[in-house]
Design a protein around this motif. Structure first.
Motif, PDB file in Angstrom:
ATOM      1  N   UNK A   1     -50.161  88.745 -95.190  1.00 41.75           N
ATOM      2  CA  UNK A   1     -49.087  89.729 -95.398  1.00 41.75           C
ATOM      3  C   UNK A   1     -48.583  89.590 -96.829  1.00 41.75           C
ATOM      4  N   UNK A   2     -48.563  90.702 -97.554  1.00 44.00           N
ATOM      5  CA  UNK A   2     -47.925  90.734 -98.880  1.00 44.00           C
ATOM      6  C   UNK A   2     -46.783  91.736 -98.818  1.00 44.00           C
ATOM      7  N   UNK A   3     -45.572  91.257 -99.066  1.00 47.25           N
ATOM      8  CA  UNK A   3     -44.392  92.131 -99.110  1.00 47.25           C
ATOM      9  C   UNK A   3     -43.928  92.229-100.556  1.00 47.25           C
ATOM     10  N   UNK A   4     -44.083  93.415-101.144  1.00 42.80           N
ATOM     11  CA  UNK A   4     -43.649  93.655-102.522  1.00 42.80           C
ATOM     12  C   UNK A   4     -42.202  94.140-102.517  1.00 42.80           C
ATOM     13  N   UNK A   5     -41.297  93.198-102.763  1.00 43.25           N
ATOM     14  CA  UNK A   5     -39.873  93.503-102.696  1.00 43.25           C
ATOM     15  C   UNK A   5     -39.197  93.459-104.070  1.00 43.25           C
ATOM     16  N   UNK A   6     -39.738  92.691-105.009  1.00 42.52           N
ATOM     17  CA  UNK A   6     -39.107  92.546-106.331  1.00 42.52           C
ATOM     18  C   UNK A   6     -38.913  93.911-106.979  1.00 42.52           C
ATOM     19  N   UNK A   7     -37.733  94.140-107.526  1.00 42.77           N
ATOM     20  CA  UNK A   7     -37.422  95.463-108.087  1.00 42.77           C
ATOM     21  C   UNK A   7     -36.328  95.354-109.136  1.00 42.77           C
ATOM     22  N   UNK A   8     -36.225  96.423-109.911  1.00 40.18           N
ATOM     23  CA  UNK A   8     -35.169  96.547-110.927  1.00 40.18           C
ATOM     24  C   UNK A   8     -34.595  97.958-110.808  1.00 40.18           C
TER      25      UNK A   8
ATOM     26  N   UNK B   1     -32.987 104.425-122.236  1.00 40.31           N
ATOM     27  CA  UNK B   1     -34.453 104.454-122.346  1.00 40.31           C
ATOM     28  C   UNK B   1     -35.039 103.077-122.029  1.00 40.31           C
ATOM     29  N   UNK B   2     -34.431 102.021-122.555  1.00 38.54           N
ATOM     30  CA  UNK B   2     -34.950 100.670-122.315  1.00 38.54           C
ATOM     31  C   UNK B   2     -34.913 100.315-120.832  1.00 38.54           C
ATOM     32  N   UNK B   3     -33.822 100.689-120.161  1.00 39.95           N
ATOM     33  CA  UNK B   3     -33.709 100.395-118.722  1.00 39.95           C
ATOM     34  C   UNK B   3     -34.708 101.217-117.920  1.00 39.95           C
ATOM     35  N   UNK B   4     -34.906 102.469-118.325  1.00 39.36           N
ATOM     36  CA  UNK B   4     -35.881 103.325-117.629  1.00 39.36           C
ATOM     37  C   UNK B   4     -37.288 102.767-117.783  1.00 39.36           C
ATOM     38  N   UNK B   5     -37.621 102.356-119.001  1.00 39.39           N
ATOM     39  CA  UNK B   5     -38.950 101.790-119.266  1.00 39.39           C
ATOM     40  C   UNK B   5     -39.165 100.504-118.466  1.00 39.39           C
ATOM     41  N   UNK B   6     -38.152  99.642-118.452  1.00 39.94           N
ATOM     42  CA  UNK B   6     -38.234  98.397-117.679  1.00 39.94           C
ATOM     43  C   UNK B   6     -38.378  98.699-116.185  1.00 39.94           C
ATOM     44  N   UNK B   7     -37.694  99.762-115.732  1.00 38.52           N
ATOM     45  CA  UNK B   7     -37.788 100.162-114.326  1.00 38.52           C
ATOM     46  C   UNK B   7     -39.213 100.524-113.933  1.00 38.52           C
ATOM     47  N   UNK B   8     -39.900 101.296-114.774  1.00 36.99           N
ATOM     48  CA  UNK B   8     -41.292 101.667-114.486  1.00 36.99           C
ATOM     49  C   UNK B   8     -42.195 100.445-114.574  1.00 36.99           C
ATOM     50  N   UNK B   9     -41.971  99.605-115.585  1.00 37.88           N
ATOM     51  CA  UNK B   9     -42.810  98.417-115.770  1.00 37.88           C
ATOM     52  C   UNK B   9     -42.684  97.451-114.594  1.00 37.88           C
TER      53      UNK B   9
ATOM     54  N   UNK C   1     -30.230 111.632-111.750  1.00 36.82           N
ATOM     55  CA  UNK C   1     -29.499 110.419-111.359  1.00 36.82           C
ATOM     56  C   UNK C   1     -30.432 109.336-110.833  1.00 36.82           C
ATOM     57  N   UNK C   2     -30.415 108.186-111.454  1.00 36.88           N
ATOM     58  CA  UNK C   2     -31.339 107.083-111.140  1.00 36.88           C
ATOM     59  C   UNK C   2     -32.789 107.573-111.229  1.00 36.88           C
ATOM     60  N   UNK C   3     -33.045 108.422-112.224  1.00 37.03           N
ATOM     61  CA  UNK C   3     -34.333 109.109-112.289  1.00 37.03           C
ATOM     62  C   UNK C   3     -35.507 108.155-112.444  1.00 37.03           C
ATOM     63  N   UNK C   4     -35.372 107.104-113.257  1.00 33.52           N
ATOM     64  CA  UNK C   4     -36.492 106.172-113.453  1.00 33.52           C
ATOM     65  C   UNK C   4     -36.817 105.429-112.160  1.00 33.52           C
ATOM     66  N   UNK C   5     -35.800 105.066-111.413  1.00 34.71           N
ATOM     67  CA  UNK C   5     -36.006 104.375-110.137  1.00 34.71           C
ATOM     68  C   UNK C   5     -36.714 105.310-109.149  1.00 34.71           C
ATOM     69  N   UNK C   6     -36.261 106.546-109.088  1.00 32.34           N
ATOM     70  CA  UNK C   6     -36.861 107.524-108.167  1.00 32.34           C
ATOM     71  C   UNK C   6     -38.320 107.807-108.521  1.00 32.34           C
ATOM     72  N   UNK C   7     -38.592 107.976-109.820  1.00 35.74           N
ATOM     73  CA  UNK C   7     -39.958 108.279-110.266  1.00 35.74           C
ATOM     74  C   UNK C   7     -40.886 107.095-109.986  1.00 35.74           C
ATOM     75  N   UNK C   8     -40.413 105.873-110.272  1.00 31.74           N
ATOM     76  CA  UNK C   8     -41.244 104.679-110.043  1.00 31.74           C
ATOM     77  C   UNK C   8     -41.554 104.496-108.566  1.00 31.74           C
ATOM     78  N   UNK C   9     -40.570 104.711-107.711  1.00 31.45           N
ATOM     79  CA  UNK C   9     -40.797 104.542-106.265  1.00 31.45           C
ATOM     80  C   UNK C   9     -41.707 105.651-105.728  1.00 31.45           C
TER      81      UNK C   9
END
Length: 309
Positions: A92-99, A139-147, A229-237
């Motif tokens: 089982x691999x659970x990928x939970x780590x997030x930003x 921009x930096x937070x959005x980029x880190x969110x995708x990364x 709103x929270x666009x980088x998080x939404x796009x990454x997910x």
């Protein structure tokens, strides 16, 4: 400590990323409570070791720590080497780590008691509005969110895939969000493309994420129909949901699913959620422990199969 932990062929082995607090810690606790040997991973060695000490008490004695930064290739390689040598497989691999993909205006960790007082009587939408008012997208937070949320998770999956395939019942659970559902995209073409599981490719996902970052930097997120709103998080997910479906088609021998844990009181929400980490963790653990031969390529919400859209 690790030598006492069983690695017999009948004991399932789970890896949980971001396991030292919040939802991840609860997933570790609940999997271990079901007899699974759990490798709790976290970026910070001290916090990870302390989390394992918290868990390894009455009734639970088979949780161990290994350092993992999902955005660091050498850290991922170190975990893979450890798992190969120690267990030879991952069940089982659970990928939970997030930003969160935003910068909070209240400092790194806001007092959860104070926030609870402030949020008292608010419903979900009001709490989300409060969270948005206390955040700023850069921009930096959005980029880190995708990364982190997309590429970091993807690199962990790619590295651990052979170990999951070595299991007789390999399960991959990606902790997603209802924020990753395609209803948040306002451009129909984007929605359709991300939902076209027969044709979407990893290369196209890379192109779309590059396009999003360029639009973000140009201040054109709204004009181009990306989520507000929270666009980088939404796009990454949303990208991770699409990638999960690609993998499920490519690897029918595995069970690969996404799960929304709910709006949970954690650091990533400044403790503004409606559910406890235990409640959120139970939704994730339930997907990890589905009966053999169950569904793959699905999105789960409130303990049942839901929609990616």
């Amino acid at each position: 400590m690790t030598e006492a932990i069983s690695s017999s062929p009948s004991t399932r082995i789970a890896v949980v990323t971001g396991g030292n607090k919040g939802i991840g810690l609860e997933v570790c606790r609940q999997l271990a409570g079901n007899g699974v040997t759990v490798v709790l991973t976290a970026r910070d060695e001290k916090r990870g070791t302390e989390a394992v000490e918290k868990l390894n008490g009455p009734g639970i004695s088979h949780v161990l720590f290994h350092q993992l930064d999902i955005t660091d290739a050498s850290s991922i390689a170190g975990l893979v080497d450890f798992l190969k040598t120690r267990f030879g497989r991952v069940d089982i691999l659970v990928n939970n780590a997030a930003y969160g993909g935003v910068e909070f205006l209240r400092g790194p960790v806001y007092n959860s008691v104070s926030s609870e007082e402030e949020l008292s009587g608010m419903d979900r939408d009001q709490r989300l509005e409060w969270l948005w008012k206390n955040s700023q997208e850069t921009y930096d937070a959005a980029k880190k969110g995708l990364q982190t949320n997309y590429y970091g998770t993807k690199h962990v999956i790619e590295a651990l895939l052979p170990l999951l395939q070595a299991s007789s019942d390999g399960r991959l659970v990606n902790v997603s969000s209802d924020f990753g559902q395609l209803r948040h995209f306002r451009k129909e073409e984007l929605k359709q493309e991300l939902n076209d599981v027969d044709n979407i490719t990893e290369e196209r996902l890379d192109e779309l994420l590059d396009m999003f970052l360029k639009d973000f930097e140009a201040g054109a997120v709204d004009a181009r129909g990306w989520p507000r709103a929270f666009s980088a998080y939404k796009v990454a997910k949303a990208a991770m949901n699409a990638y999960s479906r690609i993998l499920a088609r490519r690897h029918p021998e595995l069970h690969i699913n996404c799960v929304h844990p709910g709006y949970v009181k954690t650091d990533i929400t400044i403790h503004s959620g409606l559910l406890t980490p235990e409640e959120g963790g139970s939704r994730v653990a339930a997907v990890a422990l589905l009966p053999e031969g169950g569904v793959t390529g699905a999105f789960f919400e409130d303990f049942k199969e839901s929609s990616f859209v």
